[in-house]
Design an enzyme around this catalytic site. Structure first.
Site, PDB file in Angstrom:
ATOM      1  N   GLU A  43       0.780  -1.176  -0.065  1.00  0.00           N
ATOM      2  CA  GLU A  43       0.069  -0.006   0.050  1.00  0.00           C
ATOM      3  C   GLU A  43       0.967   1.059   0.110  1.00  0.00           C
ATOM      4  OE1 GLU A  43      -2.983   2.442   3.042  1.00  0.00           O
ATOM      5  OE2 GLU A  43      -2.609   0.505   3.322  1.00  0.00           O
TER       6      GLU A  43
ATOM      7  N   ARG B 268       0.713  10.310   0.760  1.00  0.00           N
ATOM      8  CA  ARG B 268       0.840  11.450   1.638  1.00  0.00           C
ATOM      9  C   ARG B 268       1.960  12.209   1.425  1.00  0.00           C
ATOM     10  NH1 ARG B 268       0.974   7.343   6.750  1.00  0.00           N
ATOM     11  NH2 ARG B 268      -1.171   6.479   6.538  1.00  0.00           N
TER      12      ARG B 268
ATOM     13  N   LYS C  72     -11.176  -1.379   5.938  1.00  0.00           N
ATOM     14  CA  LYS C  72      -9.921  -1.047   6.717  1.00  0.00           C
ATOM     15  C   LYS C  72     -10.547  -0.598   8.251  1.00  0.00           C
ATOM     16  CE  LYS C  72      -5.903   2.212   6.907  1.00  0.00           C
ATOM     17  NZ  LYS C  72      -5.208   2.936   5.739  1.00  0.00           N
TER      18      LYS C  72
END
Length: 216
Positions: free
Chosen positions: A48, A52, A136
């Protein structure tokens, strides 16, 4: 606006490949490729790459193009624009820490599987009503940890979770033994200090430890 069976099955197949999904933050494509190769060589093949940093999409695309044998997803997907850009960069799946209405609409219509984030029973139920059976669980530690997820098995038996946030090598087994946990996400397998130092052997060793963990 719903989660299709075909994409749910694709997501299930991706998550079944690994007990641990590395949560990765890359500042440049070169280190992203090197770290991803180290993780793959250590046995972790589902990655993943979080959105960011300004270079995140470039790094994600480079990993997709240059690292064989891995399935690369985009994490920290927060808005519809992220969905479109991540798919264009080559992401095979999308992960969000939450589940806002706009994001659910965009994510559920994406050509690749989308796994939204939840931290409450109500959020999980709302997603289940739309056909989502994977979510998640974030932030896993502050939101209640393994005990919280264990309590959800009976009322929500068809919803499965990927806990992320505060997950470590030490506590990952407590999550992975649960019936409703298919994998965990964690940044401990590729910490920023090792990426910055270029310690690819160190990352490979951490990946090997994580890959030895088993989901129930």
């Amino acid at each position: 606006m719903s989660f299709t069976l075909a994409k749910t099955e694709r997501l299930a197949a991706i998550l079944a490949q690994t007990p641990v999904i590395p949560v990765l933050t890359f500042d440049d494509a070169k280190s992203g490729v090197a770290a991803s190769k180290a993780l793959r060589d250590g046995g972790l093949t589902v990655l993943e790459v979080t959105l960011r940093t300004p270079q995140a999409l470039e790094a994600l695309h480079a990993v997709v193009q240059e690292v064989e044998g891995v399935t690369v997803g985009a994490g920290t997907v927060l808005e519809p624009e992220h969905v479109e850009k991540a798919v264009r960069a080559g992401a095979s799946f999308l992960i969000s820490p939450g589940s806002s209405p706009r994001l659910i609409a965009a994510g559920s219509e994406a050509p690749v599987p989308f796994m939204p984030g939840v931290s409450s029973v109500t959020e999980a139920m709302k997603l289940w009503e739309k056909g989502a059976t994977f979510a998640k669980f974030f932030p896993a530690g502050p939101a209640g940890g393994p005990e919280y997820l264990k309590a959800l098995v009976a009322p929500l038996p068809s919803v499965h979770f990927v806990p992320t946030g505060g997950v470590t090598l030490a506590n990952a087994p407590s999550y992975l033994k649960l019936k409703n946990v298919v994998a965990v996400g964690g940044s401990w397998v590729a910490p920023q200090e090792l990426i910055e130092r270029g310690d690819w052997a160190g990352i490979e060793a951490l990946a090997r430890e994580a890959a030895a963990l088993k989901a129930r």
